[in-house]
Design an enzyme around this catalytic site. Structure first.
Site, PDB file in Angstrom:
ATOM      1  N   ASN A  77       1.000  -1.259   0.149  1.00 56.64           N
ATOM      2  CA  ASN A  77      -0.038   0.039  -0.094  1.00 56.64           C
ATOM      3  C   ASN A  77       0.807   1.179  -0.051  1.00 56.64           C
ATOM      4  O   ASN A  77       0.887   1.921   0.946  1.00 56.64           O
ATOM      5  CB  ASN A  77      -1.009  -0.080   1.260  1.00 56.64           C
ATOM      6  CG  ASN A  77      -1.850  -1.074   1.175  1.00 56.64           C
ATOM      7  OD1 ASN A  77      -2.013  -1.878   0.197  1.00 56.64           O
ATOM      8  ND2 ASN A  77      -2.188  -1.699   2.398  1.00 56.64           N
ATOM      9  N   TYR A  78       1.598   1.560  -1.136  1.00 53.34           N
ATOM     10  CA  TYR A  78       2.744   2.353  -1.252  1.00 53.34           C
ATOM     11  C   TYR A  78       2.124   3.686  -0.677  1.00 53.34           C
ATOM     12  O   TYR A  78       2.841   4.554   0.095  1.00 53.34           O
ATOM     13  CB  TYR A  78       3.279   2.461  -2.442  1.00 53.34           C
ATOM     14  CG  TYR A  78       4.211   3.645  -2.867  1.00 53.34           C
ATOM     15  CD1 TYR A  78       5.379   3.649  -2.289  1.00 53.34           C
ATOM     16  CD2 TYR A  78       3.982   4.532  -3.670  1.00 53.34           C
ATOM     17  CE1 TYR A  78       6.449   4.463  -2.649  1.00 53.34           C
ATOM     18  CE2 TYR A  78       4.910   5.738  -3.978  1.00 53.34           C
ATOM     19  CZ  TYR A  78       6.208   5.586  -3.494  1.00 53.34           C
ATOM     20  OH  TYR A  78       7.145   6.646  -3.516  1.00 53.34           O
ATOM     21  N   PRO A  79       1.186   4.306  -1.040  1.00 52.93           N
ATOM     22  CA  PRO A  79       1.063   5.847  -0.602  1.00 52.93           C
ATOM     23  C   PRO A  79       0.860   6.048   1.115  1.00 52.93           C
ATOM     24  O   PRO A  79       1.184   6.780   1.545  1.00 52.93           O
ATOM     25  CB  PRO A  79      -0.541   6.032  -1.282  1.00 52.93           C
ATOM     26  CG  PRO A  79      -0.828   5.027  -2.627  1.00 52.93           C
ATOM     27  CD  PRO A  79       0.020   3.810  -2.002  1.00 52.93           C
ATOM     28  N   ASP A  80       0.458   4.710   1.604  1.00 50.24           N
ATOM     29  CA  ASP A  80       0.653   4.676   3.224  1.00 50.24           C
ATOM     30  C   ASP A  80       2.117   4.989   3.548  1.00 50.24           C
ATOM     31  O   ASP A  80       2.048   5.351   4.776  1.00 50.24           O
ATOM     32  CB  ASP A  80       0.108   3.133   3.711  1.00 50.24           C
ATOM     33  CG  ASP A  80      -1.650   3.274   3.664  1.00 50.24           C
ATOM     34  OD1 ASP A  80      -2.124   4.131   3.294  1.00 50.24           O
ATOM     35  OD2 ASP A  80      -1.742   2.174   4.285  1.00 50.24           O
ATOM     36  N   HIS A  81       2.855   4.715   2.910  1.00 44.98           N
ATOM     37  CA  HIS A  81       4.212   4.424   3.532  1.00 44.98           C
ATOM     38  C   HIS A  81       5.283   5.622   3.364  1.00 44.98           C
ATOM     39  O   HIS A  81       5.856   6.226   4.392  1.00 44.98           O
ATOM     40  CB  HIS A  81       4.891   3.196   2.996  1.00 44.98           C
ATOM     41  CG  HIS A  81       4.041   2.020   2.889  1.00 44.98           C
ATOM     42  ND1 HIS A  81       3.490   1.766   4.284  1.00 44.98           N
ATOM     43  CD2 HIS A  81       3.802   1.025   2.101  1.00 44.98           C
ATOM     44  CE1 HIS A  81       2.575   0.560   4.016  1.00 44.98           C
ATOM     45  NE2 HIS A  81       2.880   0.116   2.850  1.00 44.98           N
TER      46      HIS A  81
END
Lengths: 408, 418
Positions: B173-177
């Site tokens: 969940n790239y945008p979260d990181h």
């Protein structure tokens, strides 16, 4: 209108790992001066180009990562160029640079030299692996950054080579943490009068994107791999529909409300074969992970979903409080009603374009100090005379510097 | 090194964040010296507490490594915001805070009586960060989802992967990181500077979709200016070849090789010729000396064939050894490292002390990410492990909020501090 970073002067000497950092400062109101070499900064040579034709003033990649900056052209390989940079730094709070480790020091413009003139100066140095260490002199492109940071391994398909994230995300990871680190050091420098040198590693920044993979190996000894299938378990994953794909997060866990809401939805819609999804086995997580459950769900759901659009499934699913989202294309996003209502996309103007186009706008909406594009990205050397003029360098001196090749 | 205070020492954050992006934002503040007070409730646990990995694989809400990594350098309290007496306690906390942060669905904080306006009444110069999925205004502000929905919704999923196959995204969940935590932290730091200069707080309406779009500006401009709708392109580069991920010796081992000009190509060919000596003739790189491969546009045009030929060679090589040889000749190449490589054997991350082991009451020593930068004069590393659920409730209520033991006992008896 007030801006949050008014009065802060930033020199952006960077390339693709740092121009976005400078943009974050510039769009919040800092006076960011892009300092380019005579041939222009690297992003000017990166596509997409206006009309897909390369040219110093045609890169859209450059144009959107350098909004709100002024631009000057200095040859830092010359003694006069270095001297001009030192003079300029005496008025600056922050330098952002992406040269190889040691390059700035070798030219007398490293942090140690510059901070003698300006003790509160922060220098943010963004490099592929950091300023020191066994890999400090290694080269990296975006793909190498993704690979070495561990994110590349997790992306793609279990039966093929790992695939990169779209849009140079390793560079972006470096640039984002570069901006955060620089802003932290500026915060400290404004309080204490003491700046410091900030060393940002692209590889290290990418490791922050590993979700739980590092801890999964540390605590459970398991190396997280690329997903086995697009549907991780029944009811959870990507599914084809009439005009593309949707993500469905029904989780498939028997007692989760999203699962029972989904079943109710399918029933109300008279989905063919829906009865097959009722039964005690669907409450068992182990069953939901089985190929059989995934196949049964996938076949029934997609047979139905292929009759419906992303937009319809999204809005109907959301009405029923089911976490379903479209797998948007860039074109979908330009039409996204939520983004439209928020005015997310803003005008992009460029001297070579007759009409304004749209580009992504505010990454955050701030009530007191709104984000905004203060000016389009500079043409190469557009503000050299203006900025050097502010240092008291007149037209005559400037033309001498230009003829020497120190400025342009 | 530690001759200076941390940059955010003296700052306090009332942190209602949970799960992914919010907690990684306030970790930055905690690690940099702010007193971040994580406000939780056992009546509705932070779902990362219930997400693996767990210490020894054994589930428990104080045993998740995923949760722990996102919550370093924070103190934690538990309070049931649905209890009528909770608000009074929290108001005392907000009165002593600089920042109120949350990433609940839009409207949740309002239900608690803690809208921006409510908080500004308690603390007039408060900086209030609301990171809901789609922002606090707009027709779809109540649409629900998680990090996976955000990856899908923002286009990073669609655009990453192989053409003609289901979009792969980043596998995370790239945008979260990074996109959301970094943009939120930058916005907060900018707001703090404005407050130092004017005394004014403000409201930051943060939609967890927007930073990801901001990062893909060139992709959108290609569409709006050129009418070119970008799509998945595997590991292709817009103009360079070879540029790809090639098999290496071993199971699921790979190497990324990116040849960005013709000089690098000839360096690649030299290295490959040396490596090849004595190996299976099928993997020979004699072909690479043919004139047709010497010029970038020609290589690019025939990149599919080129990639296959290179793969036959790389499959005989150890990824890290080949990386070292190529790098020594100036060719950007990198082993595709997995979680074991980055945590156990990468000498550069070790040199930077990236991975930090902190002792935790239930987990023992476990692995945390440090922030990915180093300052010349101040240390950058987490100052404490993640809090146990409710670990600091009594400490904070009796210390900072100056409640008596009797008052705290009463709150406990009334189930407020759950």
């Amino acid at each position: 209108m007030d801006t949050a970073l008014e009065g802060l002067r930033v020199l952006d000497l960077s390339g693709p790992m740092g121009n976005y950092s400078g943009k974050l400062f510039a769009d919040m109101g800092a006076d960011v001066i892009l300092v380019e070499p005579p041939q222009g900064t690297a992003l000017r040579r990166e596509p997409p180009f206006i009309g897909s034709v390369a040219g110093t003033e045609r890169s859209l990649n450059f144009a959107c990562q350098n909004t709100s900056k002024r631009g000057i052209c200095l040859d830092l390989e010359t003694a006069s160029g270095q001297r001009l940079l030192r003079e300029l730094t005496a008025t600056a709070d922050l330098v952002i640079e992406t040269a190889p480790p040691g390059w700035m020091d070798a030219r007398g413009i490293g942090h140690a030299a510059l901070s003698r003139v300006r003790p509160q100066l922060v220098m943010a140095s963004i490099t592929p692996f950091g300023q020191t260490g066994p890999y400090a002199d290694m080269q990296a492109t975006d793909l190498v950054g993704l690979a070495m940071g561990g994110l590349l391994y997790m992306g793609g398909y279990h039966d093929a080579a790992p695939t990169q994230a779209h849009g140079n995300q390793a560079y972006m990871c470096a640039a984002m943490y570069g901006a955060v680190a620089a802003m932290l050091a500026v915060t400290e420098a404004e309080a204490t009068g003491q700046g410091q040198h900030v060393d940002i590693s692209m590889q290290e920044a990418v490791t922050l994107a590993l979700e739980n993979a590092a801890q999964t190996f540390d605590l459970e000894g398991v190396v997280r791999k690329r997903p086995l299938a697009e549907q991780r378990f029944a009811g959870y994953g990507l599914f084809e529909c009439k005009d593309g794909y949707i993500y469905l997060g029904s989780r498939g866990i028997g007692n989760s409300p999203a699962w029972s809401r989904s079943l109710q939805w399918f029933k109300d819609e008279h989905m063919e074969g829906v009865d097959r999804l009722f039964g005690p086995e669907w409450a068992d997580l182990a069953y939901l992970k089985s190929p059989e459950a995934r196949d049964v769900f996938g076949e029934l759901f997609m047979r139905w979903a292929r009759q419906h659009t992303k937009a319809w499934l999204y809005s109907e699913g959301q009405k029923r409080l089911i976490p379903l989202a479209p797998v948007s294309t860039p074109a979908d996003l330009l039409e996204n009603p939520q983004l439209k209502a928020r005015g997310h996309f803003v005008a992009f103007t460029h001297p070579l374009l007759k009409a304004a186009a749209l580009m992504p706008g505010a990454p955050y909406v701030m009530s007191g100090t709104p984000w905004r594009v203060h000016r389009p990205a500079p043409a190469l050397g557009q503000h050299t005379a203006e900025v050097l003029g502010e240092l008291g360098i007149g037209a005559q001196d400037l033309s001498r510097l230009v003829s020497m090749g120190a400025a342009a | 090194m530690s001759d200076r205070k941390l940059p955010l020492a003296g700052l306090r954050v009332a942190d209602f964040c949970w799960i992914g992006a919010g907690s990684y934002t306030t970790k930055i503040f905690g690690d940099m010296g702010a007193d971040v007070i994580k406000i939780e409730s056992s009546t509705r646990l932070d779902s990362l507490r219930l997400a693996g990995p767990y210490k020894d694989g054994k589930p428990g809400f104080n045993r998740s490594g995923y949760f722990a990594d996102r919550n370093t350098s924070k103190r934690g309290i538990t309070i049931d915001m649905k209890h009528p007496r909770a608000l009074g306690v929290i108001k005392r906390l907000i009165a002593q805070s600089d920042i109120v942060a949350n990433n609940f669905a839009a409207g949740v904080m309002e239900k608690f009586g803690l809208s921006f306006e409510d908080c500004a009444k308690i603390k007039p110069d408060i900086i209030y960060l609301a990171m809901s999925m789609q922002g606090s205004q707009g027709p779809q502000r109540d649409f629900r989802g998680t990090g996976s929905s955000i990856a899908a919704l923002t286009g990073i999923q669609y655009l990453s992967g192989m053409p003609g196959r289901v979009p792969a995204g980043t596998g995370t969940n790239y945008p979260d990181h990074l996109p959301n935590p970094c943009h939120a932290a930058f916005a907060l730091l900018a707001a703090l500077r404005y407050r130092r200069r004017t005394g004014k707080g403000q409201f930051i309406d943060f939609a967890q979709t927007e930073p990801m779009l901001s990062l893909m500006g060139p992709t959108f401009l290609d569409l709006t200016v050129n009418g070119n709708l970008q799509d998945r392109r595997g590991n292709d580069h817009p103009w360079a070849a070879p540029h790809g991920v090639y098999p290496a010796k071993g199971t699921d081992r790979w190497i990324a090789i990116t040849v960005m000009d013709d000089a690098q190509w000839s360096a690649f060919v030299d290295v490959a010729s040396t490596c090849h000596a004595g190996l299976d003739p099928a993997s020979t790189v004699e072909w690479a000396k043919d004139p047709r491969w010497q010029i970038m546009p020609a290589r690019y045009a025939a990149r599919e064939e080129l990639n296959k030929r290179i793969a036959a060679f790389t499959a005989t090589q150890d990824a890290h050894e080949l990386m070292a040889k190529l790098q020594a000749q100036g060719v950007p190449a990198g082993a595709v490292q997995d979680a074991r490589d980055v945590t156990r054997s990468d000498p550069q991350l070790a040199h930077r002390n990236h991975w930090v082991r902190l002792p935790h009451a239930e987990m023992g020593e476990s692995l945390y990410n440090a922030l990915p930068f180093r300052f010349s004069h101040t240390p950058v590393r987490p100052t404490r492990p993640a809090p146990l659920l409710g670990e600091h409730t009594r400490e904070i209520l009796s210390g900072m909020l100056a409640l008596s033991d009797k008052e705290i006992d009463e709150l406990e008896a009334e189930q407020v501090l759950k």
